[in-house]
Design a protein around this motif. Structure first.
Motif, PDB file in Angstrom:
ATOM      1  N   UNK A   1      -4.933   5.139  -4.565  1.00 48.16           N
ATOM      2  CA  UNK A   1      -5.017   4.260  -3.403  1.00 48.16           C
ATOM      3  C   UNK A   1      -3.811   4.420  -2.495  1.00 48.16           C
ATOM      4  N   UNK A   2      -2.675   4.754  -3.069  1.00 49.23           N
ATOM      5  CA  UNK A   2      -1.470   4.890  -2.253  1.00 49.23           C
ATOM      6  C   UNK A   2      -1.642   5.996  -1.208  1.00 49.23           C
ATOM      7  N   UNK A   3      -2.344   7.056  -1.533  1.00 48.52           N
ATOM      8  CA  UNK A   3      -2.591   8.124  -0.559  1.00 48.52           C
ATOM      9  C   UNK A   3      -3.492   7.611   0.570  1.00 48.52           C
ATOM     10  N   UNK A   4      -4.512   6.863   0.219  1.00 43.37           N
ATOM     11  CA  UNK A   4      -5.399   6.290   1.224  1.00 43.37           C
ATOM     12  C   UNK A   4      -4.644   5.291   2.104  1.00 43.37           C
ATOM     13  N   UNK A   5      -3.775   4.486   1.486  1.00 39.52           N
ATOM     14  CA  UNK A   5      -2.940   3.553   2.248  1.00 39.52           C
ATOM     15  C   UNK A   5      -2.096   4.311   3.269  1.00 39.52           C
ATOM     16  N   UNK A   6      -1.509   5.413   2.848  1.00 42.17           N
ATOM     17  CA  UNK A   6      -0.671   6.206   3.745  1.00 42.17           C
ATOM     18  C   UNK A   6      -1.475   6.734   4.928  1.00 42.17           C
ATOM     19  N   UNK A   7      -2.697   7.178   4.667  1.00 44.32           N
ATOM     20  CA  UNK A   7      -3.544   7.685   5.748  1.00 44.32           C
ATOM     21  C   UNK A   7      -3.866   6.575   6.758  1.00 44.32           C
ATOM     22  N   UNK A   8      -4.206   5.392   6.254  1.00 49.69           N
ATOM     23  CA  UNK A   8      -4.470   4.264   7.155  1.00 49.69           C
ATOM     24  C   UNK A   8      -3.192   3.871   7.897  1.00 49.69           C
ATOM     25  N   UNK A   9      -2.063   3.905   7.216  1.00 54.93           N
ATOM     26  CA  UNK A   9      -0.793   3.548   7.839  1.00 54.93           C
ATOM     27  C   UNK A   9      -0.479   4.482   9.007  1.00 54.93           C
ATOM     28  N   UNK A  10      -0.632   5.775   8.804  1.00 53.56           N
ATOM     29  CA  UNK A  10      -0.367   6.729   9.881  1.00 53.56           C
ATOM     30  C   UNK A  10      -1.308   6.516  11.056  1.00 53.56           C
TER      31      UNK A  10
ATOM     32  N   UNK B   1      -7.268  -4.211   4.781  1.00 57.54           N
ATOM     33  CA  UNK B   1      -6.844  -4.673   3.449  1.00 57.54           C
ATOM     34  C   UNK B   1      -5.740  -3.748   2.933  1.00 57.54           C
ATOM     35  N   UNK B   2      -5.953  -2.450   3.076  1.00 54.92           N
ATOM     36  CA  UNK B   2      -4.960  -1.485   2.602  1.00 54.92           C
ATOM     37  C   UNK B   2      -3.675  -1.547   3.418  1.00 54.92           C
ATOM     38  N   UNK B   3      -3.777  -1.780   4.718  1.00 56.23           N
ATOM     39  CA  UNK B   3      -2.575  -1.930   5.542  1.00 56.23           C
ATOM     40  C   UNK B   3      -1.773  -3.161   5.145  1.00 56.23           C
ATOM     41  N   UNK B   4      -2.464  -4.263   4.886  1.00 54.49           N
ATOM     42  CA  UNK B   4      -1.783  -5.484   4.446  1.00 54.49           C
ATOM     43  C   UNK B   4      -1.067  -5.237   3.120  1.00 54.49           C
ATOM     44  N   UNK B   5      -1.766  -4.593   2.195  1.00 49.98           N
ATOM     45  CA  UNK B   5      -1.163  -4.293   0.891  1.00 49.98           C
ATOM     46  C   UNK B   5       0.047  -3.374   1.045  1.00 49.98           C
ATOM     47  N   UNK B   6      -0.099  -2.352   1.862  1.00 49.04           N
ATOM     48  CA  UNK B   6       0.996  -1.400   2.083  1.00 49.04           C
ATOM     49  C   UNK B   6       2.205  -2.094   2.693  1.00 49.04           C
ATOM     50  N   UNK B   7       1.982  -2.858   3.741  1.00 47.49           N
ATOM     51  CA  UNK B   7       3.081  -3.542   4.419  1.00 47.49           C
ATOM     52  C   UNK B   7       3.754  -4.568   3.525  1.00 47.49           C
ATOM     53  N   UNK B   8       2.994  -5.162   2.606  1.00 49.67           N
ATOM     54  CA  UNK B   8       3.526  -6.192   1.715  1.00 49.67           C
ATOM     55  C   UNK B   8       4.089  -5.624   0.419  1.00 49.67           C
ATOM     56  N   UNK B   9       3.985  -4.309   0.245  1.00 47.32           N
ATOM     57  CA  UNK B   9       4.505  -3.678  -0.968  1.00 47.32           C
ATOM     58  C   UNK B   9       3.719  -4.029  -2.219  1.00 47.32           C
ATOM     59  N   UNK B  10       2.411  -4.213  -2.058  1.00 45.38           N
ATOM     60  CA  UNK B  10       1.570  -4.596  -3.201  1.00 45.38           C
ATOM     61  C   UNK B  10       1.104  -3.364  -3.969  1.00 45.38           C
TER      62      UNK B  10
ATOM     63  N   UNK C   1      -6.034  -3.935  -9.541  1.00 43.27           N
ATOM     64  CA  UNK C   1      -7.430  -3.609  -9.844  1.00 43.27           C
ATOM     65  C   UNK C   1      -7.609  -3.440 -11.346  1.00 43.27           C
ATOM     66  N   UNK C   2      -6.685  -2.749 -11.974  1.00 48.85           N
ATOM     67  CA  UNK C   2      -6.775  -2.565 -13.424  1.00 48.85           C
ATOM     68  C   UNK C   2      -6.714  -3.910 -14.152  1.00 48.85           C
ATOM     69  N   UNK C   3      -5.831  -4.796 -13.692  1.00 51.58           N
ATOM     70  CA  UNK C   3      -5.663  -6.090 -14.342  1.00 51.58           C
ATOM     71  C   UNK C   3      -6.847  -7.024 -14.068  1.00 51.58           C
TER      72      UNK C   3
ATOM     73  N   UNK D   1     -10.430  -4.668 -14.512  1.00 54.13           N
ATOM     74  CA  UNK D   1     -10.441  -3.975 -15.800  1.00 54.13           C
ATOM     75  C   UNK D   1     -10.999  -2.554 -15.740  1.00 54.13           C
ATOM     76  N   UNK D   2     -10.642  -1.842 -14.657  1.00 51.19           N
ATOM     77  CA  UNK D   2     -10.933  -0.415 -14.599  1.00 51.19           C
ATOM     78  C   UNK D   2      -9.863   0.250 -13.754  1.00 51.19           C
ATOM     79  N   UNK D   3      -9.787   1.563 -13.900  1.00 52.16           N
ATOM     80  CA  UNK D   3      -8.805   2.341 -13.145  1.00 52.16           C
ATOM     81  C   UNK D   3      -9.478   2.884 -11.895  1.00 52.16           C
ATOM     82  N   UNK D   4      -8.913   2.588 -10.706  1.00 53.50           N
ATOM     83  CA  UNK D   4      -9.550   3.063  -9.472  1.00 53.50           C
ATOM     84  C   UNK D   4      -9.525   4.573  -9.384  1.00 53.50           C
ATOM     85  N   UNK D   5     -10.628   5.166  -8.960  1.00 55.08           N
ATOM     86  CA  UNK D   5     -10.744   6.614  -8.857  1.00 55.08           C
ATOM     87  C   UNK D   5     -10.501   7.112  -7.440  1.00 55.08           C
TER      88      UNK D   5
END
Length: 101
Positions: A2-11, A76-85, A91-93, A96-100
């Motif tokens: 998700x961090x890669x996708x966040x970066x793409x949205x951020x740019x 949603x991803x921009x908010x998470x990125x900006x907030x350092x989430x 998602x895992x917690x 209960x699955x690992x995002x693909x």
């Protein structure tokens, strides 16, 4: 992942903000997210017969819903990125699955 996708949205968001003279302060991220929820709701209302069609076909209304949902996901991803989430850990917690992504 998700961090890669966040970066793409951020740019993309940075470019958009620069081109349009928008200051993305901390409140902006939440306010834009709320705006996008409204736009998804409006698109859903149109598609489900609860809003004006504005001359659009069913396929065009489905495309609008898809486009607005993509905007919502982006914000949603921009908010998470900006907030350092750490959404992947959450998602895992919570789900209960690992995002693909």
């Amino acid at each position: 992942m998700l961090s890669q996708l966040m970066q793409q949205f951020e740019l993309a968001s940075q470019k958009y903000a620069l081109a349009n003279g928008i200051e993305r302060d901390p409140d902006w991220y939440l306010l834009k997210l709320q705006e996008e929820v409204g736009e998804v709701t409006q698109a859903w209302n149109r598609l489900s017969g609860r809003g004006r069609r504005k001359g659009k076909t069913a396929e065009e209304m489905r495309q609008d819903l898809s486009d607005e949902t993509a905007d919502l996901l982006g914000h949603v991803l921009l908010l998470a990125h900006n907030s350092g989430l750490d959404l992947e850990a959450s998602i895992q917690r919570k789900w209960r699955f690992e995002p693909a992504i």
